[in-house]
Design an enzyme around this catalytic site. Structure first.
Site, PDB file in Angstrom:
ATOM      1  CB  THR A 400      -0.890   0.081   1.262  1.00  0.00           C
ATOM      2  OG1 THR A 400      -0.044   0.267   2.406  1.00  0.00           O
ATOM      3  CG2 THR A 400      -1.716  -1.175   1.448  1.00  0.00           C
ATOM      4  CB  CYS A 401       0.500   4.648  -1.078  1.00  0.00           C
ATOM      5  SG  CYS A 401      -1.090   5.057  -0.358  1.00  0.00           S
ATOM      6  CG  ASP A 402      -0.479   3.929   5.451  1.00  0.00           C
ATOM      7  OD1 ASP A 402       0.352   4.239   6.335  1.00  0.00           O
ATOM      8  OD2 ASP A 402      -1.674   4.267   5.467  1.00  0.00           O
TER       9      ASP A 402
END
Ligand SMILES: *Cc1c(COP(=O)(O)O)cnc(C)c1O
EC number: 4.1.1.19
Length: 483
Positions: A400-402
């Site tokens: 994820t982009c997290d």
């Protein structure tokens, strides 16, 4: 604080590196031992490393090669092993029954599986087949039980405990199932429910919020579940009160934490029984831990022995009948029965840290293994291939982009093989069978892992891989809407 801790680790690690770099990186030839597999007390007796350095799971004479499964079905992949659930439960029931015999204990033992730990069909059915009873926490879980009951999927002797706050609909369903002759026991959770259940004809339980400290990961000072000890002891007479229940938390850290609670609860049980002679069962709830970190840990055999011996001595001393004993250890039974596999997509160097590289995986800790993020859960993470290759210190990142989607073993490192251009590197997270599925999510709209079941030497697809359309649908995007 976290920063300081990391720096300390950093410092220590640098010193360690100087002194014994070889030992950590060249672990000798016993790979099974090195990766902490094949150990009974750690629930890794089912796993092994083959000659090619690949991770295997062994069901009797059937061998499942997890590297082959990852290649064949793709990743992210969850592999469920029902035989592990059956083994765990059979052993647990066996221990309690054996010790009851040895100590001349007259009460009966029953296991209740807390459904919230994992509601997948492939988890529940093996438990029922091994003689497990059930515990539900919501109306929707009870609905599944109703379907099983109507499908005549289980023995009519099965008993169902109903916990959690009870809405009117929930109570109606309890009544309906009692009307169908199910042995269903609502557990009183608040003073309001005493009133609501006053006309209930079947057995009733009460949950007591024990004023005992327990060393769980989630130790809360002010537990909101159940009646206070005072309210429980002040209960107006409920003539069909049968079960006294408590649950002090999950992943209890020490054997003492479990035993202290049993002892303390027994004190309340005696008092409650003075006013309620129908009371004959003590339900000690869940909480038995998993040695996720593969360090010294208590065992089910040891703890069951001590519980039975203690209850026997205490009730003999108090001159009361040995209570029936119910246990709801959920995590302990199902966590080891699922392995989650990912592929490393690429690596990135890390300049100044305890690990040399990020390994970015094709799935997500935040989505698929939520407790990594929610409670900083540690996992037993090992490679699924190249298990005897040379190793690197890594941190793992989800896709994820997290920036919270990562696993660093609490700021330490995870040992993984060096990557090879011409070969996929798979990683295996063990013990993922408890809680993660119900908590999983779709951050960045990533697909959930494909789920397969390995049983009797065969592989069955249990949940198809989600695609863009099926994930989009969860968010209201049905075909044609995009225009
Ligand atoms: C969650 C829960 C359990 C299971 O706890 P584990 O830690 O998984 O053993 C058992 N009983 C009740 C009432 C629960 O809420």
């Amino acid at each position: 604080m976290i920063l300081r801790k990391t720096q300390d680790h950093d410092e220590r690690n640098r010193i360690m590196k100087k002194k014994k770099p070889k030992r950590r990186r060249k672990p000798g030839k016993n790979w099974k031992k090195f990766w902490k597999l094949g150990v009974d007390g750690w629930n890794t007796q089912f796993f092994d490393v083959n000659k090619e350095g690949e991770l295997t799971a062994n069901e009797g004479h059937h061998i499942y090669n997890l590297n082959d499964l990852a290649l064949k079905y793709g990743t992210p992949l969850q592999v469920i092993f029902p035989f592990i659930i059956e083994d765990q439960l059979k052993d647990l029931i066996g221990y309690f029954q054996a010790y009851m015999k040895i100590y001349g204990y007259k009460g009966k033992f029953s296991y209740h599986y807390p459904m919230k730990v994992n509601q997948n069909k492939e988890f529940i059915l093996p438990i029922i087949s091994e003689g497990g009873n059930l515990e539900v926490t919501s109306i929707n879980e009870l609905w599944i039980v109703k379907k099983l009951w109507e499908g005549e999927k289980f023995n009519s002797k099965i008993r169902v405990f109903c916990n959690g706050p009870k809405t009117d609909q929930y109570l109606d369903l309890v009544e309906e199932l009692r009307g169908k002759e199910m042995n269903i026991v609502p557990i009183i959770e608040s003073s309001e429910e005493v009133e609501k259940l006053s006309k209930y004809k079947g057995d009733i339980g009460v949950r007591v919020n024990l004023e005992v400290k327990s060393d769980t990961h989630w130790d809360k000072k002010f537990d909101l579940f159940g009646l206070s000890e005072k309210d429980a002891l002040d209960l107006a007479k409920i003539k069909n009160l049968k079960v006294m229940h408590y649950h002090v938390g999950s992943q209890i850290k020490s054997q003492k934490g479990i035993l202290d609670a049993v002892k303390y609860a027994f004190g309340i049980y005696i008092k409650l029984q003075k006013t309620h002679s129908s009371l004959d069962t003590i339900d000690i709830g869940g909480g038995f831990g998993i040695p996720y970190e593969r360090k010294k840990f208590y065992t089910a055999k040891g703890v069951s022995n001590k519980i039975v011996r203690m209850l026997k001595n205490l009730s003999d001393k108090a001159e009361i009948k040995h209570p029936n004993l119910a246990v709801e250890w959920g995590r302990y039974i199902v966590a080891p029965a699922q392995v989650t596999l990912y592929k490393v997509i690429y690596k990135k160097n890390i300049l100044k840290a305890n690990a040399n590289s990020w390994y970015v995986i094709d799935g997500s800790f935040m989505n698929d293994l939520k407790d990594t993020w929610a409670i900083h859960q540690k996992w037993h993470i090992i490679p699924a291939n190249n298990m005897h290759g040379s190793l690197k210190t890594t941190w793992l990142a989800g896709s994820t982009c997290d920036s919270d989607d990562k696993y660093t073993d609490g700021g330490n490192y995870v040992l993984m093989p060096k990557l090879h251009e011409d070969q996929s590197q798979f990683i295996a997270v063990l013990d993922t069978g408890a809680y993660q599925d119900g908590l999983s999510s779709h951050h960045c709209l990533l697909s959930a892992p494909l789920k397969i079941v390995a049983q009797d030497g065969m592989i069955k697809i249990f949940r198809k891989r989600e695609n863009a359309d099926s994930v989009g649908k969860l968010f209201g995007w049905t075909n044609g809407d995009h225009k």
